[in-house]
Design a protein around this motif. Structure first.
Motif, PDB file in Angstrom:
ATOM      1  N   GLU A 241       0.807  -1.231   0.000  1.00 10.96           N
ATOM      2  CA  GLU A 241       0.000   0.000   0.000  1.00 10.96           C
ATOM      3  C   GLU A 241       0.829   1.264   0.000  1.00 10.96           C
ATOM      4  OE1 GLU A 241       0.985  -0.939   4.143  1.00 10.96           O
ATOM      5  OE2 GLU A 241       0.173  -2.116   2.486  1.00 10.96           O
ATOM      6  N   ASP A 242       2.102   1.193   0.406  1.00 13.69           N
ATOM      7  CA  ASP A 242       2.943   2.390   0.427  1.00 13.69           C
ATOM      8  C   ASP A 242       3.860   2.482  -0.789  1.00 13.69           C
ATOM      9  OD1 ASP A 242       4.420   0.212   1.203  1.00 13.69           O
ATOM     10  OD2 ASP A 242       5.481   1.237   2.831  1.00 13.69           O
ATOM     11  N   ALA A 243       3.580   1.685  -1.800  1.00 17.69           N
ATOM     12  CA  ALA A 243       4.413   1.712  -3.007  1.00 17.69           C
ATOM     13  C   ALA A 243       4.155   2.985  -3.811  1.00 17.69           C
ATOM     14  CB  ALA A 243       4.110   0.504  -3.877  1.00 17.69           C
ATOM     15  N   ASP A 244       5.168   3.398  -4.578  1.00 10.49           N
ATOM     16  CA  ASP A 244       4.979   4.404  -5.617  1.00 10.49           C
ATOM     17  C   ASP A 244       4.320   3.663  -6.780  1.00 10.49           C
ATOM     18  OD1 ASP A 244       5.335   5.947  -7.979  1.00 10.49           O
ATOM     19  OD2 ASP A 244       6.996   7.040  -7.054  1.00 10.49           O
ATOM     20  N   LEU A 245       3.026   3.825  -6.945  1.00  6.60           N
ATOM     21  CA  LEU A 245       2.285   3.003  -7.895  1.00  6.60           C
ATOM     22  C   LEU A 245       2.678   3.259  -9.344  1.00  6.60           C
ATOM     23  CD1 LEU A 245      -1.301   2.962  -6.342  1.00  6.60           C
ATOM     24  CD2 LEU A 245       0.593   1.341  -6.021  1.00  6.60           C
ATOM     25  N   ASP A 246       3.010   4.499  -9.680  1.00  6.19           N
ATOM     26  CA  ASP A 246       3.461   4.778 -11.046  1.00  6.19           C
ATOM     27  C   ASP A 246       4.758   4.041 -11.354  1.00  6.19           C
ATOM     28  OD1 ASP A 246       1.493   6.660 -12.137  1.00  6.19           O
ATOM     29  OD2 ASP A 246       2.143   7.988 -10.529  1.00  6.19           O
ATOM     30  N   GLU A 247       5.700   4.104 -10.402  1.00  6.82           N
ATOM     31  CA  GLU A 247       6.963   3.398 -10.597  1.00  6.82           C
ATOM     32  C   GLU A 247       6.744   1.895 -10.649  1.00  6.82           C
ATOM     33  OE1 GLU A 247      10.124   4.440 -11.138  1.00  6.82           O
ATOM     34  OE2 GLU A 247       9.288   6.453 -11.380  1.00  6.82           O
ATOM     35  N   ALA A 248       5.882   1.387  -9.785  1.00 13.88           N
ATOM     36  CA  ALA A 248       5.618  -0.045  -9.760  1.00 13.88           C
ATOM     37  C   ALA A 248       4.989  -0.511 -11.069  1.00 13.88           C
ATOM     38  CB  ALA A 248       4.714  -0.387  -8.583  1.00 13.88           C
ATOM     39  N   ALA A 249       4.012   0.237 -11.571  1.00 17.14           N
ATOM     40  CA  ALA A 249       3.355  -0.142 -12.820  1.00 17.14           C
ATOM     41  C   ALA A 249       4.347  -0.125 -13.980  1.00 17.14           C
ATOM     42  CB  ALA A 249       2.183   0.786 -13.106  1.00 17.14           C
ATOM     43  N   ALA A 250       5.198   0.888 -14.016  1.00 13.24           N
ATOM     44  CA  ALA A 250       6.186   0.986 -15.094  1.00 13.24           C
ATOM     45  C   ALA A 250       7.177  -0.169 -15.024  1.00 13.24           C
ATOM     46  CB  ALA A 250       6.914   2.321 -15.015  1.00 13.24           C
ATOM     47  N   GLY A 251       7.688  -0.447 -13.834  1.00 10.10           N
ATOM     48  CA  GLY A 251       8.677  -1.507 -13.686  1.00 10.10           C
ATOM     49  C   GLY A 251       8.102  -2.872 -13.971  1.00 10.10           C
ATOM     50  N   ILE A 252       6.924  -3.140 -13.468  1.00  9.83           N
ATOM     51  CA  ILE A 252       6.322  -4.459 -13.661  1.00  9.83           C
ATOM     52  C   ILE A 252       5.916  -4.662 -15.117  1.00  9.83           C
ATOM     53  CG2 ILE A 252       4.312  -5.871 -13.039  1.00  9.83           C
ATOM     54  CD1 ILE A 252       4.626  -4.660 -10.176  1.00  9.83           C
ATOM     55  N   ALA A 253       5.418  -3.628 -15.775  1.00 10.43           N
ATOM     56  CA  ALA A 253       5.108  -3.746 -17.200  1.00 10.43           C
ATOM     57  C   ALA A 253       6.366  -4.070 -17.998  1.00 10.43           C
ATOM     58  CB  ALA A 253       4.476  -2.453 -17.716  1.00 10.43           C
ATOM     59  N   THR A 254       7.464  -3.422 -17.664  1.00  5.53           N
ATOM     60  CA  THR A 254       8.729  -3.697 -18.360  1.00  5.53           C
ATOM     61  C   THR A 254       9.168  -5.131 -18.140  1.00  5.53           C
ATOM     62  OG1 THR A 254       9.452  -1.395 -18.208  1.00  5.53           O
ATOM     63  CG2 THR A 254      11.159  -3.063 -18.508  1.00  5.53           C
ATOM     64  N   MET A 255       9.156  -5.575 -16.880  1.00  2.71           N
ATOM     65  CA  MET A 255       9.573  -6.949 -16.592  1.00  2.71           C
ATOM     66  C   MET A 255       8.706  -7.966 -17.322  1.00  2.71           C
ATOM     67  SD  MET A 255      10.655  -7.264 -12.589  1.00  2.71           S
ATOM     68  CE  MET A 255       9.252  -6.422 -11.862  1.00  2.71           C
ATOM     69  N   ARG A 256       7.417  -7.684 -17.420  1.00  3.35           N
ATOM     70  CA  ARG A 256       6.496  -8.674 -17.959  1.00  3.35           C
ATOM     71  C   ARG A 256       6.643  -8.866 -19.456  1.00  3.35           C
ATOM     72  NH1 ARG A 256       4.868 -13.372 -17.205  1.00  3.35           N
ATOM     73  NH2 ARG A 256       6.129 -13.294 -19.048  1.00  3.35           N
TER      74      ARG A 256
END
Length: 459
Positions: A241-256
């Motif tokens: 819940e305390d994640a930077d959601l924009d950064e998380a979405a960008a990073g996870i999309a890249t990894m995927r």
């Protein structure tokens, strides 16, 4: 006679065929690697490093042509292909710079006048490699093995023979390499067993499927040969819940979607706490929907085709079974019409741990999002897998570091993508394999850590 065939995954057309090496030709390659070993082992670290640095320079100078081989043989987009060639050069230079330090003699106090551990090469090393990163995975094996003083036999997947041949051709007399230093074995999979069993082959490195790794491990163990295995993965990406959601979405999309999702260390299960689930899914959807799926030769393409028709069929089966079990397909999820082995970037939500996309490794551009109530639930679900290659967690840095030790994986990224780096060890636990590649730990697989005790004995 067995034939190796290259099918361009963009068109589905056969573009190259050639006969596999005969058993006699394989024996000749092993002979050359064995004959080259004593002289190469006697070279100093500085002399070996000269060869590796010259090869790195060649890689960079010829990256367009070399990258294009990957694009044709397994569908890697040109931008990723160039990057892979650059990364292979980096691995060569890293071990050229650091192998001597990694393998420095270690003095150890004992009852001897002097006692120490020295690191000696083993002999010809066999690298059994997959198709998904032909240059990077080759140099992840080659750079430490060669700098440790071994010679190398490269057995690539039969679908990328031109990549294999091009890599071996980099090591010729123009860079100061002796004949036989690196030999490409253009063989079918059934021929590999005899190479593993060959008494001239000293050690084995395998990257590939869990099933293939089990077979290689059984053969190597039967011959009492050291081996390292980097196998499949179902990596979790945990979003708190305390994640930077924009950064998380960008990073996870890249990894995927790196390499069209055909990566062992790609994030495959996205575990998100309920408090931020909806907003995160919205951001991830935006990122994934913006990606361009198309011809890998096009500079604007983000995601190319899958490497083979059977791989696409397998990914589609996993998606359809999960949707039938209740997953919601928010993006993609259907095999497109037209030539080639393309599969759309796909986003599944309402995924549960018992669904196919959670239980199996998904080797394609499919993101599966699992909703959980709390951090404890997130960690439990993340660990609910037979694999243990990598994991990422998106939260505050101190909290992420504290939780990292609870992942049963070989590597953890806190607020970043899981990636391989020549400076850091990489590998897995459980059904993702054992042993480590890269870093200091990676080069130690390719040496005999020999203890030397020098008398007279001291009181």
């Amino acid at each position: 006679m067995s034939v190796l065939g290259v099918t361009d995954p963009t068109t589905g057309e056969v573009v190259h065929t050639e006969p596999a090496m005969t058993d006699l030709e394989v024996q000749g390659a092993v002979d050359r690697a064995r004959a080259a070993f004593p002289g190469w082992a006697d070279r100093s670290f500085a002399e070996r490093a000269e060869v590796l640095r010259a090869v790195a320079a060649r890689l960079r100078a010829d990256r367009e042509r070399l990258g294009a081989l990957m694009t044709v043989e397994m569908g890697k987009p040109v931008r990723e292909a160039r990057g892979e060639v650059e990364k292979a050069a980096w691995a060569a230079e890293h071990y050229a710079d650091h192998a001597e330090t990694y393998l420095a003699t270690e003095d150890v106090a004992s009852d001897a006048t002097r006692s120490y551990v020295q690191h000696l090469p083993l002999g010809p090393a066999l690298g059994i490699l997959p198709w998904n990163a032909p240059f990077w995975l080759a140099f992840r094996f080659l750079a430490p093995a060669l700098m440790a003083g071994n010679t190398a036999l490269l057995k690539h997947d039969p679908h990328v023979p031109q990549c294999a041949r091009a890599i071996a051709a980099l090591f010729d007399e123009q860079v100061g390499a002796p004949p036989g230093l690196v030999e490409a074995l253009l063989v079918t999979t059934p021929q590999v067993e005899e190479v593993i069993r060959d008494p001239r082959v000293a050690t084995v490195s395998f990257t590939g499927s869990t099933r293939g790794g089990a077979a290689v491990a059984s053969i190597a163990a039967g011959e009492i040969k050291p081996h390292v295995l980097e196998l499949g993965g179902s990596d979790p990406a945990v979003v708190l819940e305390d994640a930077d959601l924009d950064e998380a979405a960008a990073g996870i999309a890249t990894m995927r979607v790196i390499n069209a999702g055909q990566s062992c260390i790609a994030a495959k299960r996205v575990v998100v706490v309920d408090a931020v689930h909806d907003r995160f899914v919205e951001l991830l959807h935006q990122r994934l929907a913006a990606l361009v799926v198309g011809d890998p030769r096009d500079e604007g393409t983000d995601v190319g085709p899958l490497a083979r028709a059977d791989l696409r069929a397998e990914v589609d089966r996993q998606v359809q079974e999960s949707v039938a079990a209740g997953a919601v397909c928010r993006l993609g999820g259907a095999v497109p019409d037209g030539p080639g082995y393309f599969y759309p970037v796909t986003l599944l939500t309402d995924v549960t741990p018992d669904m196919t996309v959670s239980r199996e490794e998904t080797f394609g551009p499919v993101a599966a999002v699992l909703r959980v109530a709390s951090v404890e639930d997130a960690m439990r679900v993340a660990d609910d897998t037979p694999y243990g290659l990598g994991a990422s967690i998106w939260t505050s840095a101190p909290r992420g570091e504290a939780l990292a030790r609870r992942f049963m994986t070989g590597q953890v990224a806190v607020n970043g993508i899981v990636k391989t780096d020549p400076r850091l060890p990489s590998g897995g636990v459980r059904r993702s394999g054992y042993g480590r590649e890269l870093g200091r730990q990676g080069i130690l697989h390719f040496v005999n850590a020999q203890q030397v005790w020098v008398g007279p004995r001291q009181a």
